[in-house]
Design a protein around this motif. Sequence first.
Motif, PDB file in Angstrom:
ATOM      1  N   ALA A  16       0.753  -0.974  -0.123  1.00 56.80           N
ATOM      2  CA  ALA A  16      -0.064  -0.052  -0.094  1.00 56.80           C
ATOM      3  C   ALA A  16       0.966   1.338  -0.131  1.00 56.80           C
ATOM      4  O   ALA A  16       0.667   2.186  -0.898  1.00 56.80           O
ATOM      5  N   THR A  17       1.949   1.341   0.707  1.00 57.40           N
ATOM      6  CA  THR A  17       2.608   2.629   0.792  1.00 57.40           C
ATOM      7  C   THR A  17       3.508   2.535  -0.621  1.00 57.40           C
ATOM      8  O   THR A  17       3.794   3.792  -0.999  1.00 57.40           O
ATOM      9  N   GLU A  18       3.927   1.481  -0.955  1.00 60.27           N
ATOM     10  CA  GLU A  18       4.512   1.522  -2.407  1.00 60.27           C
ATOM     11  C   GLU A  18       3.676   2.287  -3.286  1.00 60.27           C
ATOM     12  O   GLU A  18       4.210   3.017  -4.206  1.00 60.27           O
ATOM     13  N   GLU A  19       2.595   1.549  -3.365  1.00 61.49           N
ATOM     14  CA  GLU A  19       1.430   1.982  -4.174  1.00 61.49           C
ATOM     15  C   GLU A  19       1.320   3.688  -4.246  1.00 61.49           C
ATOM     16  O   GLU A  19       1.344   4.538  -5.191  1.00 61.49           O
ATOM     17  N   GLU A  20       1.165   4.036  -3.065  1.00 64.12           N
ATOM     18  CA  GLU A  20       1.056   5.690  -2.762  1.00 64.12           C
ATOM     19  C   GLU A  20       2.310   6.332  -2.903  1.00 64.12           C
ATOM     20  O   GLU A  20       2.008   7.271  -3.529  1.00 64.12           O
ATOM     21  N   LYS A  21       3.534   5.816  -2.835  1.00 61.69           N
ATOM     22  CA  LYS A  21       4.523   6.506  -3.264  1.00 61.69           C
ATOM     23  C   LYS A  21       4.680   6.609  -4.765  1.00 61.69           C
ATOM     24  O   LYS A  21       4.796   7.628  -5.332  1.00 61.69           O
ATOM     25  N   LYS A  22       4.205   5.572  -5.519  1.00 63.12           N
ATOM     26  CA  LYS A  22       4.179   5.656  -6.901  1.00 63.12           C
ATOM     27  C   LYS A  22       3.265   6.570  -7.765  1.00 63.12           C
ATOM     28  O   LYS A  22       3.691   7.429  -8.340  1.00 63.12           O
ATOM     29  N   THR A  23       2.175   6.612  -6.873  1.00 63.69           N
ATOM     30  CA  THR A  23       1.126   7.693  -7.354  1.00 63.69           C
ATOM     31  C   THR A  23       1.499   9.142  -7.239  1.00 63.69           C
ATOM     32  O   THR A  23       1.499   9.929  -7.822  1.00 63.69           O
ATOM     33  N   LYS A  24       2.365   9.390  -5.879  1.00 66.41           N
ATOM     34  CA  LYS A  24       2.807  10.505  -5.610  1.00 66.41           C
ATOM     35  C   LYS A  24       3.880  11.061  -6.651  1.00 66.41           C
ATOM     36  O   LYS A  24       3.831  12.107  -7.141  1.00 66.41           O
ATOM     37  N   ALA A  25       4.654   9.882  -7.008  1.00 68.13           N
ATOM     38  CA  ALA A  25       5.763  10.274  -7.957  1.00 68.13           C
ATOM     39  C   ALA A  25       5.105  10.468  -9.187  1.00 68.13           C
ATOM     40  O   ALA A  25       5.605  11.570 -10.137  1.00 68.13           O
TER      41      ALA A  25
END
Lengths: 411, 129
Positions: free
Chosen positions: B100-109
Amino acid sequence: MTTKKEKRIVTEEEKTFAKNFNIMDLPDIPTGLPPHLQLQRTRVLCEEDAPIHTTSIAYSGAYNGVGVDNSVKLENFSDNFKVDVIELSKDGMELTFDMIGIDAAIANAFRRILLAELPTMAFEKVFIANNTSIVQDEVLAQRMGLVPIAADPKLFDYLSENDQPNEKNTIVFKLHAKCAKGEGRKKVLTKELIWLPNGSELVKESGDSNSKPKTYTSFSRSQKDSFPEFAAKDSNISPSYPDILIAKLGPGHEIELEAHAVKGIGKTHAKWSPVATAWYRMLPEVILLREVEDEDAERLVKACPQKVFDIEDMGNGRKRARVARPRECTLCRQCVRKNYGEDRNKDEEEKEWIENVGREKEWVENVALRRVKNHFIFKIESTGSMPPDVLFTEAVKILETKCERVIATLS
Amino acid sequence: MEHGSFTNDSHASFTLAEEDHTLANAVRFMLNQDPRVTLAGYSIPHPSLECVNVRVQTTGDPAREVLKDACQELMLMNRHVRSVFDKAVAEFKVKQARLATEEEKKTKAEEAELKKQRDLLASMDIESD
């Protein structure tokens, strides 16, 4: 007429077996289970008409004749047992996991306990002060009973016959919904249920007007004070979901009631069951017995409603079927039918063919459908009172206490 | 409750009160896994009775002890199931949180990248004007 020779897929296992095989190496007495018995022991075979070898072989000495020990000892159980969590739904109330290396007898015990023997809180008494809706009192009470309540049953005691309802064994909710005249129809949802931590507010009628008014519960103090879990201002007990429909009111209708929830188990009444369903199925195993190519492959893909098979491109225009998603298989057995992937009217053609040629078309089996006997895909759908992983651990604990009780009575 | 004979304790029936298929079938399975057992079975005498009868016949050991061992074994098995299950769920939850955190990071990037491009475009527009 030339008959097409069927190509059989040779597995790696068979290849190594054939390479190392020497008849002189065979022992005088056969050891190890022959492959066909191993198959019967570990798989359910789903044939076209019916599944076979469905029972598990429980007797420890079943294979003593070939020198194989069939007993499950704790050590080898511990080595082989595995749990794989597959999916936890977003709201955390549906859990799918694989349980590998356990017998159906024990997996089924877990399932039965989940359904019928885990305690939850549910409405047992509904005191209806006023009900002018079209839903009759008894129907309304029944509907109330089925509303799941998000409260940990471990905190509460069972209310036995001679007990007074008190703050340790009863949760009280009130509901007052009214649809004003001249308005449209109104829905009564579970969010309108208001928790009463101080107990019942309905006063019991008594002939004696001097005595202190009595209510239907005898709480010695507020549940906010007696349970540290609910001490915080916003930690209230509520139904698991705010949008469950209880009744619909027409203009001028009114419902005023009080509902008392107590602890119970699903064996007594299904309203206390903590799960919507808890079920398992054995892992389906789909195996291609020969290379299925070109037209046959396309028919096979078309035959399967669950899209278990895929077509693999082998280059220079040739296609081959491949088992891509065996877990999706529902064992509908369409792929092991004689005229798999064909339309119904082909039956007529088949008849015609039999009339002309005098025998049926040669039928070659393409697919073996099996189930793995000790691999369970387990799904728990909680009603929302407790998360499913907690429910499962509690179920296992209950089976443990059952064992303990038997040991205690035998000693 | 045990129903057996005084002379031979290797054959006996047991009545387990307030139990049903849930426990009886599991216990029968465990008994059958025991090499000392020659016969194990259970029945519910009547659907409205809350009890099961478990029959145990052994090669010589007292049936009572064998039944107790089966229950003990089942209990230990359950304990193992519980520990394995708890571990698997904990691991899964950790994995899910990480994803979930990785996904969040990805969308943020991705959003940052998009914004950068938009800014670039905007600045180019000004220059062209």
